[in-house]
Design a protein around this motif. Structure first.
Motif, PDB file in Angstrom:
ATOM      1  N   ILE A 224      10.173  23.092  62.494  1.00 56.16           N
ATOM      2  CA  ILE A 224      11.245  23.652  63.421  1.00 56.16           C
ATOM      3  C   ILE A 224      10.850  24.484  64.261  1.00 56.16           C
ATOM      4  O   ILE A 224      11.263  24.676  65.409  1.00 56.16           O
ATOM      5  CB  ILE A 224      12.111  24.192  62.246  1.00 56.16           C
ATOM      6  N   SER A 225       9.809  25.342  63.935  1.00 52.52           N
ATOM      7  CA  SER A 225       9.592  26.377  64.751  1.00 52.52           C
ATOM      8  C   SER A 225       8.289  25.997  65.724  1.00 52.52           C
ATOM      9  O   SER A 225       7.323  25.516  65.513  1.00 52.52           O
ATOM     10  CB  SER A 225       8.729  27.666  63.810  1.00 52.52           C
ATOM     11  N   GLY A 226       8.546  26.062  67.000  1.00 48.80           N
ATOM     12  CA  GLY A 226       7.678  25.699  68.026  1.00 48.80           C
ATOM     13  C   GLY A 226       6.587  26.636  67.796  1.00 48.80           C
ATOM     14  O   GLY A 226       5.298  26.391  68.301  1.00 48.80           O
ATOM     15  N   GLU A 227       6.527  27.685  67.489  1.00 47.80           N
ATOM     16  CA  GLU A 227       5.556  28.949  67.340  1.00 47.80           C
ATOM     17  C   GLU A 227       4.623  28.188  66.255  1.00 47.80           C
ATOM     18  O   GLU A 227       2.990  28.224  66.379  1.00 47.80           O
ATOM     19  CB  GLU A 227       5.806  30.187  66.946  1.00 47.80           C
ATOM     20  N   ASP A 228       5.186  27.631  65.202  1.00 52.46           N
ATOM     21  CA  ASP A 228       4.113  27.170  64.172  1.00 52.46           C
ATOM     22  C   ASP A 228       3.496  25.938  64.656  1.00 52.46           C
ATOM     23  O   ASP A 228       2.270  25.542  64.208  1.00 52.46           O
ATOM     24  CB  ASP A 228       4.981  26.539  62.918  1.00 52.46           C
ATOM     25  N   ILE A 229       4.059  25.161  65.565  1.00 55.62           N
ATOM     26  CA  ILE A 229       3.435  24.002  66.201  1.00 55.62           C
ATOM     27  C   ILE A 229       2.217  24.486  67.265  1.00 55.62           C
ATOM     28  O   ILE A 229       1.112  23.848  67.169  1.00 55.62           O
ATOM     29  CB  ILE A 229       4.293  23.142  66.911  1.00 55.62           C
ATOM     30  N   SER A 230       2.459  25.522  67.810  1.00 56.20           N
ATOM     31  CA  SER A 230       1.537  26.056  68.905  1.00 56.20           C
ATOM     32  C   SER A 230       0.465  26.646  68.132  1.00 56.20           C
ATOM     33  O   SER A 230      -0.822  26.427  68.443  1.00 56.20           O
ATOM     34  CB  SER A 230       2.070  26.881  69.724  1.00 56.20           C
ATOM     35  N   GLN A 231       0.573  27.245  67.174  1.00 54.47           N
ATOM     36  CA  GLN A 231      -0.607  27.785  66.277  1.00 54.47           C
ATOM     37  C   GLN A 231      -1.441  26.961  65.573  1.00 54.47           C
ATOM     38  O   GLN A 231      -2.441  26.838  65.464  1.00 54.47           O
ATOM     39  CB  GLN A 231      -0.030  28.797  65.059  1.00 54.47           C
ATOM     40  N   ALA A 232      -0.404  25.616  65.188  1.00 56.70           N
ATOM     41  CA  ALA A 232      -1.443  24.677  64.460  1.00 56.70           C
ATOM     42  C   ALA A 232      -2.012  23.817  65.443  1.00 56.70           C
ATOM     43  O   ALA A 232      -3.521  23.404  65.170  1.00 56.70           O
ATOM     44  CB  ALA A 232      -0.272  23.599  63.596  1.00 56.70           C
ATOM     45  N   ALA A 233      -1.629  23.759  66.477  1.00 51.41           N
ATOM     46  CA  ALA A 233      -2.549  22.930  67.802  1.00 51.41           C
ATOM     47  C   ALA A 233      -3.588  23.569  68.108  1.00 51.41           C
ATOM     48  O   ALA A 233      -4.634  23.361  68.205  1.00 51.41           O
ATOM     49  CB  ALA A 233      -1.449  22.706  68.885  1.00 51.41           C
ATOM     50  N   LYS A 234      -3.403  24.897  68.417  1.00 50.35           N
ATOM     51  CA  LYS A 234      -4.656  26.032  68.650  1.00 50.35           C
ATOM     52  C   LYS A 234      -5.778  25.857  67.606  1.00 50.35           C
ATOM     53  O   LYS A 234      -6.906  25.834  67.918  1.00 50.35           O
ATOM     54  CB  LYS A 234      -4.414  27.428  68.998  1.00 50.35           C
ATOM     55  N   ALA A 235      -5.169  26.069  66.303  1.00 47.48           N
ATOM     56  CA  ALA A 235      -5.699  26.038  65.248  1.00 47.48           C
ATOM     57  C   ALA A 235      -6.944  24.783  64.889  1.00 47.48           C
ATOM     58  O   ALA A 235      -8.029  24.794  64.813  1.00 47.48           O
ATOM     59  CB  ALA A 235      -5.255  26.207  63.897  1.00 47.48           C
ATOM     60  N   PHE A 236      -6.247  23.773  65.356  1.00 40.20           N
ATOM     61  CA  PHE A 236      -7.145  22.343  65.140  1.00 40.20           C
ATOM     62  C   PHE A 236      -8.161  22.392  66.328  1.00 40.20           C
ATOM     63  O   PHE A 236      -9.246  22.010  65.858  1.00 40.20           O
ATOM     64  CB  PHE A 236      -5.973  21.134  65.587  1.00 40.20           C
ATOM     65  N   VAL A 237      -7.877  22.852  67.397  1.00 39.27           N
ATOM     66  CA  VAL A 237      -8.814  22.996  68.429  1.00 39.27           C
ATOM     67  C   VAL A 237      -9.963  23.896  68.157  1.00 39.27           C
ATOM     68  O   VAL A 237     -11.400  23.636  68.623  1.00 39.27           O
ATOM     69  CB  VAL A 237      -8.352  23.338  69.857  1.00 39.27           C
ATOM     70  N   THR A 238      -9.671  25.037  67.621  1.00 40.11           N
ATOM     71  CA  THR A 238     -10.685  26.131  67.573  1.00 40.11           C
ATOM     72  C   THR A 238     -11.299  26.337  66.172  1.00 40.11           C
ATOM     73  O   THR A 238     -12.318  26.936  66.323  1.00 40.11           O
ATOM     74  CB  THR A 238     -10.203  27.365  67.854  1.00 40.11           C
ATOM     75  N   ALA A 248     -12.984  14.241  63.182  1.00 39.39           N
ATOM     76  CA  ALA A 248     -11.852  13.149  63.516  1.00 39.39           C
ATOM     77  C   ALA A 248     -12.235  12.151  64.568  1.00 39.39           C
ATOM     78  O   ALA A 248     -11.333  11.585  64.969  1.00 39.39           O
ATOM     79  CB  ALA A 248     -10.457  14.154  63.651  1.00 39.39           C
ATOM     80  N   SER A 249     -13.262  12.477  65.227  1.00 38.19           N
ATOM     81  CA  SER A 249     -13.643  11.556  66.682  1.00 38.19           C
ATOM     82  C   SER A 249     -14.319  10.331  66.233  1.00 38.19           C
ATOM     83  O   SER A 249     -15.464  10.261  65.870  1.00 38.19           O
ATOM     84  CB  SER A 249     -14.446  12.933  67.396  1.00 38.19           C
ATOM     85  N   TYR A 250     -13.671   9.130  66.648  1.00 38.30           N
ATOM     86  CA  TYR A 250     -14.391   8.162  66.590  1.00 38.30           C
ATOM     87  C   TYR A 250     -15.610   8.093  67.522  1.00 38.30           C
ATOM     88  O   TYR A 250     -16.521   7.338  67.223  1.00 38.30           O
ATOM     89  CB  TYR A 250     -13.478   6.871  66.866  1.00 38.30           C
ATOM     90  N   TYR A 251     -15.446   8.639  68.909  1.00 44.24           N
ATOM     91  CA  TYR A 251     -16.303   8.488  69.886  1.00 44.24           C
ATOM     92  C   TYR A 251     -17.850   9.128  69.279  1.00 44.24           C
ATOM     93  O   TYR A 251     -18.777   8.736  69.309  1.00 44.24           O
ATOM     94  CB  TYR A 251     -15.831   9.282  70.813  1.00 44.24           C
ATOM     95  N   TYR A 252     -17.403  10.402  68.637  1.00 44.59           N
ATOM     96  CA  TYR A 252     -18.667  11.075  68.196  1.00 44.59           C
ATOM     97  C   TYR A 252     -19.259  10.448  67.056  1.00 44.59           C
ATOM     98  O   TYR A 252     -20.675  10.154  67.118  1.00 44.59           O
ATOM     99  CB  TYR A 252     -18.197  12.445  67.619  1.00 44.59           C
ATOM    100  N   ASP A 253     -18.557   9.709  66.268  1.00 43.19           N
ATOM    101  CA  ASP A 253     -19.207   8.958  65.099  1.00 43.19           C
ATOM    102  C   ASP A 253     -20.043   7.922  65.524  1.00 43.19           C
ATOM    103  O   ASP A 253     -21.005   7.438  65.052  1.00 43.19           O
ATOM    104  CB  ASP A 253     -18.045   8.616  64.174  1.00 43.19           C
ATOM    105  N   LYS A 254     -19.387   7.275  66.665  1.00 46.46           N
ATOM    106  CA  LYS A 254     -19.999   5.776  67.123  1.00 46.46           C
ATOM    107  C   LYS A 254     -21.420   6.309  67.800  1.00 46.46           C
ATOM    108  O   LYS A 254     -22.315   5.653  67.806  1.00 46.46           O
ATOM    109  CB  LYS A 254     -18.887   5.257  68.184  1.00 46.46           C
ATOM    110  N   TYR A 348      -9.938  16.517  75.015  1.00 48.75           N
ATOM    111  CA  TYR A 348     -10.233  15.572  73.966  1.00 48.75           C
ATOM    112  C   TYR A 348      -9.522  16.105  72.545  1.00 48.75           C
ATOM    113  O   TYR A 348      -8.983  15.225  71.877  1.00 48.75           O
ATOM    114  CB  TYR A 348     -11.629  15.355  73.873  1.00 48.75           C
ATOM    115  N   ALA A 349      -9.703  17.336  72.342  1.00 45.83           N
ATOM    116  CA  ALA A 349      -9.285  17.900  71.013  1.00 45.83           C
ATOM    117  C   ALA A 349      -7.500  18.028  70.963  1.00 45.83           C
ATOM    118  O   ALA A 349      -7.161  17.467  69.944  1.00 45.83           O
ATOM    119  CB  ALA A 349      -9.679  19.211  70.864  1.00 45.83           C
ATOM    120  N   ILE A 350      -6.992  18.139  72.124  1.00 50.08           N
ATOM    121  CA  ILE A 350      -5.468  17.793  72.264  1.00 50.08           C
ATOM    122  C   ILE A 350      -5.182  16.582  71.985  1.00 50.08           C
ATOM    123  O   ILE A 350      -4.261  16.449  70.949  1.00 50.08           O
ATOM    124  CB  ILE A 350      -5.241  18.729  73.697  1.00 50.08           C
TER     125      ILE A 350
END
Length: 420
Positions: A224-238, A248-254, A348-350
């Motif tokens: 529900i919270s846009g703030e939660d989404i933005s925090q999760a998105a930035k956390a995934f990247v960093t 999570a990258s097929y390209y890196y694995d390949k 790419y991370a996004i």
């Protein structure tokens, strides 16, 4: 038909700890998918540039995405990689778009063992013509025989009219994404740096890099919270020194674990960016790309708009221009090339994030004071124009359009009198 890619598919299964007995099911999943050429007709994306028409690599990437989702079987949180976006098309002949949408919805709803929280379908908003109707579904795959395979198993006739592909990063990036970002790195910022005169103040107008990302169906209703989404998105990247993105990258694995050079140059671009950022992390966990370039200059922000399908928009933008970013990075001993790699990694991370379904780069307009501060109400006063009693000192006197026209008319009248 999978053909030459079968051996590669089995190797990916082994690498991702999927049981050998599931290989046949995984091969069926690839067979249920559409070809690269078919997808290119649906959405203009970076896929063709990433895969260069190589259908075998396309099939491998498809299976990797399925395997990635199933490897998060124990994580049922709303931001889990187990929730994956898929593009789904109905090829049933002589049907309207509404009828095809209904067929897809019923196929999911009538499948035993699938909870309504395990899939979100937006309808046919992606593509619709006489041949097929396509949309995006976000579904949870807890194990290799979960949601998507169950739908086909429970609806045998679906194999004749429904095709499904997990969305990989290249499928999410609109066509021209890489060219746009590269142009900015080369100095073409579209708006550029110009001076304008407004209310007697000289302002600086420029643009900064922005990624406008459409969230997948159900994301805004699940989270529900846009703030939660933005925090999760930035956390995934960093987070974790970039290793979450790497894993999570097929390209890196390949590129790094494939055992051969059967990959494209574009795949290597993404893989190299991921490897570069991961290798920047020092023993204490510090990373100038993640901590400084992304952490201090990029903002992750969800717009308040919520679509009827529970989608929305995640805006990721830089607060500084490319030139300023390069200067800031110098303090962390990073070169322009290092910053560019960091930007490729960010893009790419996004696109890797399971709650993002489309990525588009934009120029974000920004207006600043002459001293480059952003509070326009606090801009320093403009330098006054010299009065007639003052020497020019080389400064330019601003002349109004009215005065110019008056001088022009005076010259015209005098010229007429001289001619007479």
């Amino acid at each position: 038909m999978i053909g030459a890619s079968s051996v590669a598919l089995v190797s990916i299964l082994a690498a991702t700890s999927i049981s050998a007995e599931s290989t046949a099911v995984a091969n069926e999943l690839v067979a249920y998918g559409m070809s690269l050429a078919e997808f290119d007709d649906i959405r203009m994306s970076e896929s063709d540039a990433d895969f260069v028409g190589n259908e075998a690599l396309w099939d491998e990437a498809l299976l990797f995405e399925y395997s990635l989702a199933t490897s998060y079987a124990e994580d049922q949180t709303v931001t889990s990689l187990g929730y994956h976006p898929y593009i789904i098309c109905n090829y049933a002949p002589d049907k309207t778009g509404n009828k095809r949408t209904q067929m897809i919805s019923e196929a999911f709803q009538n499948t035993s063992g699938i909870d309504e929280t395990q899939f979100f379908f937006e309808g046919i908003g992606e593509f619709n013509n006489a041949e097929r109707s396509c949309g995006v579904v976000r579904a949870f795959n807890g194990i290799i025989i979960d949601t998507i395979p169950k739908v086909y198993a429970s609806n045998p006739d679906a194999e004749t009219w429904m095709k499904t592909n997990p969305l990989n990063p290249s499928m999410k990036m609109i066509d021209g994404t890489v060219a746009t970002v590269q142009a900015r790195m080369d100095g073409d910022t579209e708006i550029g740096m110009i001076s304008i005169d407004k209310n007697d103040n000289w302002y600086i107008q420029r643009s900064t890099l922005q990624f406008s990302n459409v969230l997948c169906p159900g994301v805004r209703t699940q989270i529900i919270s846009g703030e939660d989404i933005s925090q999760a998105a930035k956390a995934f990247v960093t987070e974790d020194g970039g290793r979450t993105v790497r894993d999570a990258s097929y390209y890196y694995d390949k590129v790094n674990n494939g055992g051969n050079d059967d990959y494209t140059q574009r795949m290597k671009l993404w893989s190299d960016a991921v490897a570069f950022v991961v290798n920047l992390t020092d023993p204490n966990g510090r990373n100038p790309c993640l901590d400084t370039v992304i952490g201090k200059t990029f903002t992750f922000e969800v717009s308040p708009f919520i679509g009827e399908d529970g989608s929305g928009v995640l805006e990721v933008y830089s607060s500084v221009s490319e030139e300023e970013g390069y200067v800031i990075a110098e303090a962390s001993n990073m070169t322009k090339g290092d910053v560019d790699q960091c930007v490729w990694y960010t893009l790419y991370a996004i696109a890797l994030q399971p709650w993002v379904c489309s990525v588009e780069p934009k120029a974000r307009p920004q207006t600043l004071c002459p001293d480059l501060t952003s509070d326009l109400s606090q801009c320093p006063p403009p330098i006054p124009s010299p009065t007639p009693s003052q020497p020019s000192s080389g400064r330019v006197v601003r002349v109004s359009l009215t005065n110019i026209m008056a001088v022009f008319m005076t010259i015209a009248v005098l010229s007429c009198r001289l001619l007479n």
